[in-house]
Design a protein around this motif. Structure first.
Motif: not given
Length: 543
Positions: A444-469
Protein backbone atom coordinates in the motif's frame (compact mmCIF):
# COMPACT_ATOMS: atom_id res chain seq x y z
CA UNK A 1 -37.06 41.29 -6.13
CA UNK A 2 -36.09 38.53 -8.61
CA UNK A 3 -35.97 34.94 -7.39
CA UNK A 4 -32.79 33.07 -8.43
CA UNK A 5 -32.83 29.27 -8.42
CA UNK A 6 -29.85 27.35 -7.01
CA UNK A 7 -28.53 24.31 -8.90
CA UNK A 8 -26.17 22.36 -6.64
CA UNK A 9 -23.64 20.05 -8.29
CA UNK A 10 -21.63 19.08 -5.19
CA UNK A 11 -22.48 15.41 -5.71
CA UNK A 12 -21.40 15.43 -9.35
CA UNK A 13 -18.94 18.20 -10.23
CA UNK A 14 -17.85 18.51 -6.60
CA UNK A 15 -17.07 14.82 -6.27
CA UNK A 16 -14.75 15.14 -9.27
CA UNK A 17 -12.32 17.03 -6.99
CA UNK A 18 -8.96 15.29 -6.86
CA UNK A 19 -8.87 12.83 -3.95
CA UNK A 20 -12.62 12.85 -3.21
CA UNK A 21 -14.30 9.46 -3.13
CA UNK A 22 -17.78 9.46 -1.55
CA UNK A 23 -19.63 6.30 -0.58
CA UNK A 24 -23.32 5.90 -1.36
CA UNK A 25 -24.38 6.52 2.23
CA UNK A 26 -22.24 9.68 2.31
CA UNK A 27 -23.81 10.98 -0.89
CA UNK A 28 -27.24 10.30 0.57
CA UNK A 29 -26.34 12.19 3.75
CA UNK A 30 -25.23 15.21 1.69
CA UNK A 31 -28.39 14.99 -0.44
CA UNK A 32 -30.60 15.15 2.65
CA UNK A 33 -28.69 18.20 3.87
CA UNK A 34 -28.90 19.92 0.48
CA UNK A 35 -32.67 19.41 0.62
CA UNK A 36 -32.73 20.96 4.10
CA UNK A 37 -30.61 23.83 2.79
CA UNK A 38 -33.30 24.49 0.20
CA UNK A 39 -31.49 24.01 -3.09
CA UNK A 40 -33.89 24.06 -6.03
CA UNK A 41 -31.99 21.43 -8.02
CA UNK A 42 -29.38 18.90 -6.95
CA UNK A 43 -27.31 17.11 -9.55
CA UNK A 44 -26.98 13.69 -7.96
CA UNK A 45 -24.38 12.30 -10.36
CA UNK A 46 -23.56 10.92 -13.80
CA UNK A 47 -25.60 7.66 -14.04
CA UNK A 48 -23.85 6.30 -17.14
CA UNK A 49 -20.34 6.79 -15.76
CA UNK A 50 -20.39 3.80 -13.37
CA UNK A 51 -22.69 1.35 -11.63
CA UNK A 52 -21.93 3.02 -8.30
CA UNK A 53 -22.95 6.43 -9.60
CA UNK A 54 -26.09 4.94 -11.14
CA UNK A 55 -27.15 3.38 -7.85
CA UNK A 56 -26.42 6.57 -5.89
CA UNK A 57 -28.50 8.69 -8.27
CA UNK A 58 -31.36 6.18 -8.16
CA UNK A 59 -31.34 6.08 -4.35
CA UNK A 60 -31.24 9.86 -4.01
CA UNK A 61 -34.02 10.24 -6.60
CA UNK A 62 -36.23 7.88 -4.60
CA UNK A 63 -36.00 9.80 -1.29
CA UNK A 64 -35.66 13.51 -2.14
CA UNK A 65 -39.08 15.18 -2.29
CA UNK A 66 -38.52 18.94 -2.15
CA UNK A 67 -35.78 19.46 -4.73
CA UNK A 68 -35.49 18.61 -8.41
CA UNK A 69 -33.03 15.71 -8.82
CA UNK A 70 -30.86 15.89 -11.95
CA UNK A 71 -28.53 13.46 -13.68
CA UNK A 72 -25.79 14.32 -16.16
CA UNK A 73 -25.72 12.69 -19.60
CA UNK A 74 -23.73 12.94 -22.79
CA UNK A 75 -25.67 13.42 -26.01
CA UNK A 76 -26.11 9.70 -26.63
CA UNK A 77 -29.14 7.45 -26.40
CA UNK A 78 -27.30 5.08 -24.05
CA UNK A 79 -26.59 7.84 -21.54
CA UNK A 80 -30.15 9.12 -21.76
CA UNK A 81 -31.64 5.65 -21.22
CA UNK A 82 -29.37 5.08 -18.22
CA UNK A 83 -30.31 8.43 -16.73
CA UNK A 84 -34.01 7.68 -17.07
CA UNK A 85 -33.55 4.33 -15.32
CA UNK A 86 -31.89 6.14 -12.41
CA UNK A 87 -34.23 9.14 -12.24
CA UNK A 88 -37.62 7.70 -13.08
CA UNK A 89 -38.50 7.36 -9.37
CA UNK A 90 -37.90 11.04 -8.61
CA UNK A 91 -40.75 13.38 -7.74
CA UNK A 92 -39.16 15.98 -10.05
CA UNK A 93 -36.53 14.47 -12.39
CA UNK A 94 -34.33 16.55 -14.69
CA UNK A 95 -31.96 15.40 -17.42
CA UNK A 96 -28.81 17.47 -17.81
CA UNK A 97 -27.49 17.01 -21.37
CA UNK A 98 -24.20 18.47 -22.49
CA UNK A 99 -21.92 18.70 -25.51
CA UNK A 100 -18.88 20.87 -26.30
CA UNK A 101 -19.47 23.86 -28.55
CA UNK A 102 -16.08 25.63 -28.61
CA UNK A 103 -13.82 25.09 -31.64
CA UNK A 104 -11.14 23.40 -29.52
CA UNK A 105 -13.65 20.99 -27.91
CA UNK A 106 -15.39 20.14 -31.17
CA UNK A 107 -12.12 19.50 -33.02
CA UNK A 108 -10.00 17.72 -30.43
CA UNK A 109 -12.39 16.26 -27.86
CA UNK A 110 -15.41 15.27 -29.94
CA UNK A 111 -13.75 15.21 -33.38
CA UNK A 112 -16.93 16.61 -34.90
CA UNK A 113 -17.73 19.49 -37.23
CA UNK A 114 -20.10 22.23 -36.02
CA UNK A 115 -22.88 20.79 -38.21
CA UNK A 116 -22.33 17.32 -36.68
CA UNK A 117 -22.49 18.79 -33.18
CA UNK A 118 -25.74 20.55 -34.07
CA UNK A 119 -27.21 17.36 -35.53
CA UNK A 120 -26.16 15.25 -32.55
CA UNK A 121 -27.54 17.79 -30.10
CA UNK A 122 -30.94 18.02 -31.78
CA UNK A 123 -31.23 14.23 -31.96
CA UNK A 124 -30.33 13.86 -28.28
CA UNK A 125 -32.85 16.41 -27.02
CA UNK A 126 -35.55 14.94 -29.27
CA UNK A 127 -34.82 11.45 -27.93
CA UNK A 128 -34.68 12.62 -24.31
CA UNK A 129 -38.07 14.29 -24.63
CA UNK A 130 -39.64 10.81 -24.78
CA UNK A 131 -38.75 10.41 -21.10
CA UNK A 132 -38.16 13.84 -19.57
CA UNK A 133 -40.34 16.93 -19.51
CA UNK A 134 -37.54 18.91 -17.80
CA UNK A 135 -34.34 18.99 -19.88
CA UNK A 136 -31.37 21.22 -19.16
CA UNK A 137 -28.97 21.61 -22.06
CA UNK A 138 -25.39 22.78 -21.50
CA UNK A 139 -22.94 24.13 -24.05
CA UNK A 140 -19.65 22.91 -22.61
CA UNK A 141 -16.95 25.61 -22.86
CA UNK A 142 -19.60 28.13 -23.90
CA UNK A 143 -17.41 31.12 -23.06
CA UNK A 144 -14.86 30.10 -25.74
CA UNK A 145 -17.54 29.30 -28.32
CA UNK A 146 -18.58 31.36 -31.33
CA UNK A 147 -21.68 33.32 -30.21
CA UNK A 148 -23.41 32.95 -33.60
CA UNK A 149 -22.97 29.16 -33.61
CA UNK A 150 -24.10 29.06 -29.98
CA UNK A 151 -27.27 30.95 -30.89
CA UNK A 152 -28.00 28.45 -33.72
CA UNK A 153 -27.68 25.45 -31.39
CA UNK A 154 -29.72 27.05 -28.60
CA UNK A 155 -32.51 27.90 -31.04
CA UNK A 156 -32.59 24.29 -32.19
CA UNK A 157 -32.70 22.73 -28.71
CA UNK A 158 -35.45 25.12 -27.62
CA UNK A 159 -37.53 23.99 -30.60
CA UNK A 160 -36.97 20.36 -29.51
CA UNK A 161 -38.22 21.06 -26.00
CA UNK A 162 -35.27 22.01 -23.77
CA UNK A 163 -36.44 23.89 -20.68
CA UNK A 164 -33.14 25.23 -19.27
CA UNK A 165 -30.15 26.60 -21.19
CA UNK A 166 -26.83 26.59 -19.36
CA UNK A 167 -23.81 28.50 -20.67
CA UNK A 168 -20.90 27.33 -18.50
CA UNK A 169 -17.53 28.96 -18.11
CA UNK A 170 -16.06 25.46 -18.03
CA UNK A 171 -12.41 26.45 -17.65
CA UNK A 172 -12.82 29.69 -15.71
CA UNK A 173 -11.61 31.74 -18.66
CA UNK A 174 -14.12 34.56 -19.03
CA UNK A 175 -14.38 37.96 -17.36
CA UNK A 176 -17.46 39.53 -15.72
CA UNK A 177 -18.14 41.89 -18.63
CA UNK A 178 -17.72 39.18 -21.28
CA UNK A 179 -19.94 36.71 -19.43
CA UNK A 180 -22.74 39.23 -18.99
CA UNK A 181 -22.46 40.18 -22.67
CA UNK A 182 -22.76 36.52 -23.72
CA UNK A 183 -26.10 36.17 -21.91
CA UNK A 184 -27.34 39.47 -23.34
CA UNK A 185 -26.35 38.35 -26.85
CA UNK A 186 -28.30 35.10 -26.46
CA UNK A 187 -31.37 36.91 -25.14
CA UNK A 188 -31.29 39.30 -28.09
CA UNK A 189 -30.53 36.78 -30.85
CA UNK A 190 -32.32 33.51 -30.00
CA UNK A 191 -36.00 33.22 -30.93
CA UNK A 192 -38.04 31.68 -28.12
CA UNK A 193 -35.41 32.37 -25.48
CA UNK A 194 -38.15 33.75 -23.22
CA UNK A 195 -39.63 30.23 -22.98
CA UNK A 196 -36.62 28.80 -21.10
CA UNK A 197 -34.59 29.48 -18.00
CA UNK A 198 -31.02 30.69 -18.42
CA UNK A 199 -28.33 29.26 -16.15
CA UNK A 200 -24.76 30.24 -15.25
CA UNK A 201 -22.07 27.71 -14.27
CA UNK A 202 -18.65 29.14 -13.37
CA UNK A 203 -15.30 27.61 -12.48
CA UNK A 204 -12.69 29.41 -10.43
CA UNK A 205 -9.45 28.88 -12.36
CA UNK A 206 -8.68 32.62 -12.34
CA UNK A 207 -10.47 33.36 -9.07
CA UNK A 208 -13.42 35.07 -10.78
CA UNK A 209 -16.21 32.49 -10.33
CA UNK A 210 -18.20 34.55 -7.82
CA UNK A 211 -18.04 37.85 -9.68
CA UNK A 212 -18.73 36.14 -13.02
CA UNK A 213 -21.81 34.45 -11.53
CA UNK A 214 -23.06 37.70 -10.03
CA UNK A 215 -22.51 39.44 -13.40
CA UNK A 216 -24.62 36.74 -15.11
CA UNK A 217 -27.37 37.28 -12.54
CA UNK A 218 -27.19 40.98 -13.28
CA UNK A 219 -27.58 40.12 -16.98
CA UNK A 220 -30.85 38.30 -16.34
CA UNK A 221 -30.10 34.59 -15.70
CA UNK A 222 -32.69 32.66 -13.71
CA UNK A 223 -30.41 30.02 -12.14
CA UNK A 224 -26.80 29.66 -11.05
CA UNK A 225 -24.88 26.43 -10.55
CA UNK A 226 -22.18 25.75 -8.01
CA UNK A 227 -20.97 23.59 -5.14
CA UNK A 228 -20.77 23.80 -1.38
CA UNK A 229 -17.41 25.29 -0.30
CA UNK A 230 -16.57 25.77 -4.00
CA UNK A 231 -15.15 22.25 -4.43
CA UNK A 232 -14.78 20.75 -7.90
CA UNK A 233 -12.44 20.11 -10.81
CA UNK A 234 -9.08 21.93 -10.71
CA UNK A 235 -9.61 25.20 -8.77
CA UNK A 236 -13.24 24.31 -8.13
CA UNK A 237 -16.68 25.72 -8.90
CA UNK A 238 -18.32 28.86 -7.63
CA UNK A 239 -19.11 28.54 -3.91
CA UNK A 240 -22.90 28.54 -3.55
CA UNK A 241 -22.77 30.06 -0.07
CA UNK A 242 -20.72 33.02 -1.26
CA UNK A 243 -23.13 33.93 -4.06
CA UNK A 244 -26.17 33.39 -1.82
CA UNK A 245 -24.80 35.59 0.97
CA UNK A 246 -23.73 38.27 -1.52
CA UNK A 247 -27.30 38.43 -2.83
CA UNK A 248 -28.76 38.41 0.70
CA UNK A 249 -26.39 41.05 2.08
CA UNK A 250 -26.59 43.36 -0.96
CA UNK A 251 -30.25 43.03 -1.91
CA UNK A 252 -30.22 46.79 -2.42
CA UNK A 253 -27.78 46.37 -5.31
CA UNK A 254 -28.59 43.01 -6.90
CA UNK A 255 -32.37 43.11 -6.37
CA UNK A 256 -32.32 39.30 -6.36
CA UNK A 257 -32.49 36.56 -3.76
CA UNK A 258 -32.38 32.77 -3.44
CA UNK A 259 -34.77 30.50 -1.56
CA UNK A 260 -31.97 28.94 0.50
CA UNK A 261 -32.41 28.46 4.26
CA UNK A 262 -29.34 30.51 5.08
CA UNK A 263 -29.24 29.34 8.71
CA UNK A 264 -28.27 25.90 7.30
CA UNK A 265 -25.19 27.32 5.55
CA UNK A 266 -22.58 26.49 8.17
CA UNK A 267 -23.97 23.01 8.82
CA UNK A 268 -23.98 22.20 5.10
CA UNK A 269 -20.44 23.48 4.70
CA UNK A 270 -19.13 21.43 7.62
CA UNK A 271 -20.85 18.27 6.45
CA UNK A 272 -19.40 18.49 2.94
CA UNK A 273 -15.96 19.30 4.35
CA UNK A 274 -15.98 16.30 6.70
CA UNK A 275 -17.26 13.77 4.18
CA UNK A 276 -15.02 14.88 1.30
CA UNK A 277 -11.96 15.39 3.48
CA UNK A 278 -11.46 18.86 1.99
CA UNK A 279 -10.89 21.35 4.83
CA UNK A 280 -12.33 24.85 4.61
CA UNK A 281 -9.52 27.46 4.68
CA UNK A 282 -9.79 29.60 7.84
CA UNK A 283 -9.93 32.80 5.80
CA UNK A 284 -12.57 31.54 3.36
CA UNK A 285 -15.48 33.93 2.84
CA UNK A 286 -18.71 33.24 4.77
CA UNK A 287 -17.89 29.81 6.28
CA UNK A 288 -14.18 30.04 7.17
CA UNK A 289 -13.24 29.80 10.85
CA UNK A 290 -11.96 33.40 10.75
CA UNK A 291 -14.90 34.85 8.80
CA UNK A 292 -16.28 36.47 11.98
CA UNK A 293 -13.04 36.67 13.99
CA UNK A 294 -11.56 40.05 14.96
CA UNK A 295 -7.88 40.05 16.00
CA UNK A 296 -6.91 43.70 15.61
CA UNK A 297 -7.39 45.84 18.72
CA UNK A 298 -8.97 48.59 16.63
CA UNK A 299 -11.42 46.11 15.09
CA UNK A 300 -12.24 44.56 18.47
CA UNK A 301 -12.93 47.99 19.94
CA UNK A 302 -15.23 48.86 17.06
CA UNK A 303 -17.16 45.58 17.23
CA UNK A 304 -17.63 45.89 20.99
CA UNK A 305 -19.13 49.34 20.48
CA UNK A 306 -21.24 48.37 17.46
CA UNK A 307 -20.98 45.05 15.56
CA UNK A 308 -21.86 46.75 12.28
CA UNK A 309 -18.53 48.60 12.31
CA UNK A 310 -16.80 45.45 11.02
CA UNK A 311 -19.52 42.83 10.52
CA UNK A 312 -21.68 43.14 7.40
CA UNK A 313 -23.39 39.79 8.18
CA UNK A 314 -24.61 38.44 11.48
CA UNK A 315 -22.99 35.11 12.47
CA UNK A 316 -26.47 33.76 13.27
CA UNK A 317 -27.46 34.37 9.66
CA UNK A 318 -25.43 31.38 8.47
CA UNK A 319 -26.10 29.16 11.48
CA UNK A 320 -23.59 30.13 14.17
CA UNK A 321 -25.22 29.47 17.52
CA UNK A 322 -24.39 28.45 21.07
CA UNK A 323 -24.70 24.83 22.18
CA UNK A 324 -28.11 25.09 23.86
CA UNK A 325 -28.34 21.34 24.53
CA UNK A 326 -24.90 20.13 25.66
CA UNK A 327 -24.29 16.39 25.59
CA UNK A 328 -22.39 15.08 28.59
CA UNK A 329 -21.72 11.99 30.66
CA UNK A 330 -25.27 11.77 32.01
CA UNK A 331 -27.11 12.51 28.76
CA UNK A 332 -29.42 9.78 27.53
CA UNK A 333 -30.55 8.51 24.15
CA UNK A 334 -33.43 10.96 23.90
CA UNK A 335 -31.12 13.97 24.28
CA UNK A 336 -28.80 12.58 21.62
CA UNK A 337 -31.72 11.94 19.25
CA UNK A 338 -32.86 15.55 19.65
CA UNK A 339 -29.30 16.76 19.06
CA UNK A 340 -29.05 14.64 15.89
CA UNK A 341 -32.30 16.20 14.63
CA UNK A 342 -30.92 19.68 15.35
CA UNK A 343 -27.75 18.85 13.42
CA UNK A 344 -29.66 17.28 10.51
CA UNK A 345 -28.04 13.86 11.06
CA UNK A 346 -30.20 11.01 9.73
CA UNK A 347 -29.47 7.55 11.16
CA UNK A 348 -31.22 4.22 11.23
CA UNK A 349 -31.56 2.46 14.60
CA UNK A 350 -28.37 0.40 14.29
CA UNK A 351 -26.34 3.47 13.27
CA UNK A 352 -27.83 5.52 16.11
CA UNK A 353 -26.90 2.87 18.68
CA UNK A 354 -23.32 2.79 17.36
CA UNK A 355 -23.18 6.59 17.62
CA UNK A 356 -24.61 6.54 21.16
CA UNK A 357 -21.94 4.03 22.20
CA UNK A 358 -19.19 6.20 20.65
CA UNK A 359 -20.52 9.35 22.34
CA UNK A 360 -20.69 7.60 25.72
CA UNK A 361 -17.09 6.44 25.32
CA UNK A 362 -16.05 9.99 24.47
CA UNK A 363 -17.79 11.45 27.56
CA UNK A 364 -15.40 9.40 29.69
CA UNK A 365 -12.56 11.43 28.19
CA UNK A 366 -14.06 14.94 27.97
CA UNK A 367 -16.69 16.72 30.01
CA UNK A 368 -18.90 18.11 27.24
CA UNK A 369 -19.22 16.70 23.72
CA UNK A 370 -19.54 19.48 21.14
CA UNK A 371 -21.74 19.54 18.04
CA UNK A 372 -18.61 19.10 15.91
CA UNK A 373 -17.63 16.04 17.94
CA UNK A 374 -21.07 14.47 17.38
CA UNK A 375 -20.99 15.22 13.67
CA UNK A 376 -17.50 13.73 13.33
CA UNK A 377 -18.49 10.57 15.21
CA UNK A 378 -21.77 10.26 13.27
CA UNK A 379 -20.14 10.41 9.87
CA UNK A 380 -17.46 8.00 11.07
CA UNK A 381 -20.05 5.40 12.14
CA UNK A 382 -22.71 5.78 9.42
CA UNK A 383 -22.48 2.90 6.98
CA UNK A 384 -19.73 1.19 9.00
CA UNK A 385 -21.58 -2.13 9.00
CA UNK A 386 -22.91 -2.02 5.44
CA UNK A 387 -20.36 -4.51 4.11
CA UNK A 388 -17.57 -6.83 5.34
CA UNK A 389 -14.47 -4.82 6.16
CA UNK A 390 -11.25 -4.64 8.13
CA UNK A 391 -11.74 -3.05 11.54
CA UNK A 392 -9.28 -1.93 14.20
CA UNK A 393 -9.60 -4.01 17.40
CA UNK A 394 -6.53 -2.98 19.41
CA UNK A 395 -3.43 -0.86 18.96
CA UNK A 396 -0.20 -0.65 20.96
CA UNK A 397 2.62 1.68 19.95
CA UNK A 398 6.08 1.78 21.53
CA UNK A 399 7.98 5.01 20.86
CA UNK A 400 10.90 6.95 22.26
CA UNK A 401 12.84 9.84 20.76
CA UNK A 402 15.73 8.79 18.55
CA UNK A 403 14.68 5.12 18.32
CA UNK A 404 12.64 2.93 15.98
CA UNK A 405 8.89 2.84 16.70
CA UNK A 406 7.16 -0.51 17.10
CA UNK A 407 3.45 -1.24 16.63
CA UNK A 408 1.41 -4.26 17.67
CA UNK A 409 -2.01 -4.26 16.09
CA UNK A 410 -5.14 -6.44 16.00
CA UNK A 411 -7.66 -6.35 13.14
CA UNK A 412 -10.91 -8.14 12.48
CA UNK A 413 -10.96 -9.31 8.86
CA UNK A 414 -13.85 -9.36 6.35
CA UNK A 415 -14.14 -13.11 7.13
CA UNK A 416 -14.71 -12.44 10.83
CA UNK A 417 -11.27 -13.56 12.02
CA UNK A 418 -9.12 -11.52 14.41
CA UNK A 419 -5.48 -11.34 13.33
CA UNK A 420 -2.46 -9.87 15.07
CA UNK A 421 0.87 -8.56 13.77
CA UNK A 422 3.76 -6.27 14.70
CA UNK A 423 6.09 -4.08 12.64
CA UNK A 424 8.50 -1.17 12.98
CA UNK A 425 8.88 2.23 11.34
CA UNK A 426 10.79 5.49 11.51
CA UNK A 427 7.80 7.00 13.29
CA UNK A 428 4.63 5.84 15.00
CA UNK A 429 2.35 6.39 11.99
CA UNK A 430 4.77 4.64 9.62
CA UNK A 431 4.99 1.68 12.04
CA UNK A 432 1.18 1.45 12.16
CA UNK A 433 0.89 1.48 8.38
CA UNK A 434 3.66 -1.13 7.95
CA UNK A 435 1.77 -3.38 10.38
CA UNK A 436 -1.50 -2.97 8.47
CA UNK A 437 0.28 -3.85 5.20
CA UNK A 438 1.59 -7.07 6.76
CA UNK A 439 -1.83 -8.05 8.10
CA UNK A 440 -3.62 -7.38 4.82
CA UNK A 441 -0.85 -8.87 2.71
CA UNK A 442 -0.85 -6.02 0.18
CA UNK A 443 1.65 -3.34 -0.78
CA UNK A 444 0.00 0.00 0.00
CA UNK A 445 1.36 3.42 -0.97
CA UNK A 446 0.45 6.45 1.14
CA UNK A 447 -0.26 9.35 -1.23
CA UNK A 448 -1.58 11.96 1.21
CA UNK A 449 -1.94 12.35 4.98
CA UNK A 450 -3.72 15.22 6.74
CA UNK A 451 -4.87 15.75 10.31
CA UNK A 452 -7.17 18.31 11.89
CA UNK A 453 -9.06 18.71 15.16
CA UNK A 454 -12.84 18.94 15.51
CA UNK A 455 -12.59 21.79 18.02
CA UNK A 456 -9.99 23.75 19.91
CA UNK A 457 -8.52 22.42 23.14
CA UNK A 458 -6.33 19.48 24.08
CA UNK A 459 -9.33 17.13 24.45
CA UNK A 460 -10.50 17.63 20.87
CA UNK A 461 -11.14 14.67 18.60
CA UNK A 462 -8.57 14.09 15.88
CA UNK A 463 -9.78 13.70 12.30
CA UNK A 464 -7.27 12.10 9.92
CA UNK A 465 -7.69 12.01 6.14
CA UNK A 466 -5.51 9.83 3.93
CA UNK A 467 -5.25 8.84 0.29
CA UNK A 468 -3.63 5.51 -0.61
CA UNK A 469 -2.91 3.41 -3.69
CA UNK A 470 -3.29 -0.38 -3.79
CA UNK A 471 -3.45 -2.85 -6.68
CA UNK A 472 -3.44 0.02 -9.16
CA UNK A 473 -6.43 1.70 -7.50
CA UNK A 474 -6.50 4.79 -5.29
CA UNK A 475 -8.91 5.61 -2.50
CA UNK A 476 -9.36 8.10 0.32
CA UNK A 477 -10.24 7.35 3.91
CA UNK A 478 -11.26 9.16 7.09
CA UNK A 479 -10.69 8.23 10.73
CA UNK A 480 -11.90 9.87 13.94
CA UNK A 481 -10.67 9.19 17.47
CA UNK A 482 -9.59 10.99 20.62
CA UNK A 483 -6.15 9.48 19.96
CA UNK A 484 -4.25 10.71 16.90
CA UNK A 485 -2.60 7.35 16.23
CA UNK A 486 -5.88 5.41 16.45
CA UNK A 487 -7.46 7.95 14.08
CA UNK A 488 -4.52 7.43 11.70
CA UNK A 489 -5.01 3.66 11.72
CA UNK A 490 -8.77 3.99 11.19
CA UNK A 491 -8.29 6.37 8.24
CA UNK A 492 -5.82 3.97 6.57
CA UNK A 493 -8.19 1.02 7.02
CA UNK A 494 -11.12 3.08 5.74
CA UNK A 495 -9.22 3.84 2.52
CA UNK A 496 -8.30 0.17 2.09
CA UNK A 497 -11.90 -0.92 2.72
CA UNK A 498 -13.17 1.53 0.09
CA UNK A 499 -10.72 0.24 -2.52
CA UNK A 500 -11.58 -3.39 -1.78
CA UNK A 501 -15.32 -2.64 -1.84
CA UNK A 502 -14.92 -0.97 -5.24
CA UNK A 503 -13.00 -3.97 -6.59
CA UNK A 504 -15.63 -6.39 -5.30
CA UNK A 505 -18.42 -4.31 -6.78
CA UNK A 506 -16.57 -4.04 -10.09
CA UNK A 507 -15.98 -7.80 -10.22
CA UNK A 508 -19.67 -8.45 -9.51
CA UNK A 509 -20.73 -6.09 -12.29
CA UNK A 510 -18.26 -7.66 -14.73
CA UNK A 511 -19.62 -11.11 -13.86
CA UNK A 512 -23.19 -9.94 -14.44
CA UNK A 513 -22.20 -8.40 -17.76
CA UNK A 514 -20.42 -11.62 -18.79
CA UNK A 515 -23.45 -13.73 -17.81
CA UNK A 516 -25.75 -11.46 -19.78
CA UNK A 517 -23.44 -11.60 -22.80
CA UNK A 518 -23.24 -15.41 -22.65
CA UNK A 519 -27.02 -15.66 -22.36
CA UNK A 520 -27.46 -13.37 -25.35
CA UNK A 521 -24.93 -15.35 -27.38
CA UNK A 522 -26.67 -18.62 -26.44
CA UNK A 523 -30.00 -17.18 -27.50
CA UNK A 524 -28.59 -16.03 -30.84
CA UNK A 525 -26.95 -19.43 -31.36
CA UNK A 526 -30.23 -21.17 -30.55
CA UNK A 527 -32.16 -19.00 -32.98
CA UNK A 528 -29.52 -19.66 -35.64
CA UNK A 529 -29.77 -23.41 -35.18
CA UNK A 530 -33.57 -23.26 -35.40
CA UNK A 531 -33.40 -21.31 -38.63
CA UNK A 532 -31.24 -24.07 -40.22
CA UNK A 533 -33.68 -26.87 -39.37
CA UNK A 534 -35.94 -28.46 -42.03
CA UNK A 535 -39.70 -27.70 -41.85
CA UNK A 536 -40.27 -31.19 -40.41
CA UNK A 537 -37.61 -30.68 -37.70
CA UNK A 538 -39.01 -27.24 -36.98
CA UNK A 539 -42.50 -28.67 -36.45
CA UNK A 540 -41.06 -31.34 -34.14
CA UNK A 541 -39.20 -28.70 -32.17
CA UNK A 542 -42.38 -26.64 -31.79
CA UNK A 543 -44.29 -29.72 -30.70
Amino acid sequence: MRSIEVFDTTLRDGEQSAGVNLHRHEKLEIAYQLEAYGVDVMEAGFPASSQGDFESVREIASVIKNSVVAGLARSTEGDIDRSWEALRGAVSPRLHLFIGTSPIHMQYKFRMTPDEVLESTVAAVRYAKKYFSDIEWSAEDATRSDPEFLARVISAVIREGATVINLPDTVGYTTPTEYAELFRYVQENVPGIEKVKLSAHCHDDLGMAVINTLSAIGAGVHQFEGTINGIGERAGNVAIEEVALALATRKDFFQAETGLVLAQTLRTSRLVSKLTGMPVPPNKAVVGANAFAHESGIHQDGVLKNKETYEIMKPEMIGHSSNSLPIGKHSGRHALRVKCEELGIKLDEAEFLRLFKSVKELTDKKKVVSDDDIMALAYDTVGAAQQPHYELQSLHVSYSAGSISTTTLELSTPDGEVVREAATGNGSVEAIYHTIERLIGEEIELLDYRIQSTTGGRDSLAEVYVKVAMQGKSGSGRGVDSDVLAASAKAYLDAVNRILAGMTHGATERARTADARMAAEAKVAGESEMSEESPLEEQAAKA
